[in-house]
Design an enzyme around this catalytic site. Structure first.
Site, PDB file in Angstrom:
ATOM      1  N   HIS A 236      41.866  -5.261 -43.433  1.00  0.00           N
ATOM      2  CA  HIS A 236      43.122  -4.629 -43.015  1.00  0.00           C
ATOM      3  C   HIS A 236      42.883  -3.221 -42.478  1.00  0.00           C
ATOM      4  O   HIS A 236      41.845  -2.598 -42.705  1.00  0.00           O
ATOM      5  CB  HIS A 236      44.141  -4.622 -44.158  1.00  0.00           C
ATOM      6  N   CYS A 255      39.616  -5.084 -51.227  1.00  0.00           N
ATOM      7  CA  CYS A 255      39.761  -5.527 -49.842  1.00  0.00           C
ATOM      8  C   CYS A 255      38.918  -4.650 -48.915  1.00  0.00           C
ATOM      9  O   CYS A 255      38.391  -3.615 -49.324  1.00  0.00           O
ATOM     10  CB  CYS A 255      41.227  -5.493 -49.417  1.00  0.00           C
TER      11      CYS A 255
END
Length: 337
Positions: A236, A255
């Site tokens: 992301h 992440c």
């Protein structure tokens, strides 16, 4: 590749047989071009042994040749190429050859078990390198710097297929973060949710279900990329751009944050003509969440190499940020305590 690493193992065995390299004294302030010091002569000797410095200059002067050699050493060990010598660089130079031999053997072992790369597109993230590599067959298309999970929130190693792009995403806050970070923040400041553009959408086992709305302050930035896996890990964007200026980038909850998400989105959707660069930019800034299916899913491999040979045939070493090498060494090498 395995063969190139094996060749380097031969070089380092020879270095070990010849007694390794000299240990350099710690320094109080960085050494720069123009400095004269007995330490400089020792550093030159150290860098000659690993091939970073060519020739046989053993003077005590920090000259242009040493600047080039230091930059080469910095590039091989994941430091910014400043050409000056810091105490942390001295520590890297002082890692004994026996330790480097162990590192080479452990990473050769990892490479043996890695499945052959697919012949088409491939995305590889090497966690200790903090870099995402995009391959087209055997050719490297480009690299993107990444931020990975901090210790205790390790980014896991696995394979997946990137099959969805989500523009202007909501961030569904994981329950662990709600419990450990959001609830204490609300106690301190009752307006915390509004300030962070967050909302409660329900309740799960007595814990509020929290999500952050799309927008400039969203923790996922303006786009995320999904490759289904059991660890709930994805790529992301991020509003915290300053972290990419650091050499070591282990800061996330697991992440993988991308330095150039828009470039990556354009690449992932390049075979879908309706997704022009203008349309992608518009979707990233719309504030309305939109899921887009990737026509040809791209294989993703998350790896953990602390030693490898790069495209310029340079041997690279990186810090064992999660302690995986340390644990493997205890199993692989008999003399370990």
């Amino acid at each position: 590749s395995y063969k190139k690493l094996k060749d380097q193992l031969g070089n380092y065995l020879t270095i070990a047989k010849n007694g390794g390299w000299p240990q350099i004294n710690a320094i109080k302030k960085p050494l720069k071009k123009g400095t004269t010091s007995p330490d400089i002569a020792l550093i030159k000797k150290r860098l000659m042994i690993t091939g970073d410095l060519s020739g046989n200059d053993t003077s005590q002067v920090f000259n242009d040749t040493l600047v080039t050699a230091v930059k080469n050493f910095q590039a091989r060990h994941g430091f910014s190429e400043t050409g000056s010598i810091s105490d942390s660089l001295i520590k890297e130079m002082n890692v004994p050859v026996t330790k480097r031999l162990e590192q080479l053997l452990m990473n050769m072992d990892r490479m043996r078990w890695l499945a052959n790369n697919p012949s088409g597109n491939l995305i590889v993230v090497n966690i200790p390198e903090f870099v995402l590599h995009v391959y087209e067959g055997k050719q490297k298309a480009f690299d993107i710097d990444v931020v990975v999970g901090k210790e205790g929130h390790n980014t896991m190693m696995f394979n997946g297929d990137l099959n969805q792009v989500v523009f202007s995403p909501y961030w569904n806050v994981p329950p662990s973060i709600v419990a450990k970070e959001i609830l204490p923040a609300i106690e301190k400041n009752p307006n915390y949710l509004a300030k962070e553009n967050m909302e409660i959408t329900g309740n799960d086992d007595g814990l509020p279900v929290v999500r952050q709305k799309p927008g400039a302050s969203n923790a996922l930035g303006k786009v995320k990329f999904l490759f289904p896996n059991s660890f709930n890990i994805y790529f992301h964007d991020t509003p915290a751009k300053s972290l990419f200026e650091k050499d070591k980038r282990a800061y996330s909850h697991g992440c993988i944050r991308l330095k150039e998400p828009e470039k990556f989105a354009n690449y992932v959707l390049r075979n879908q003509p309706e997704w022009t660069p203008e349309k992608i930019s518009e979707a990233m800034n719309s504030g309305d969440e939109k899921y887009v299916k990737v026509k040809d899913p791209i294989p993703v491999v998350i790896t953990y190499y602390t030693a490898w040979v790069d495209d310029n045939d340079r041997l690279n070493f990186r810090e064992d940020i999660y302690g995986h090498d340390e644990r493997l060494a205890e199993k692989m090498f008999i003399n370990k305590p």
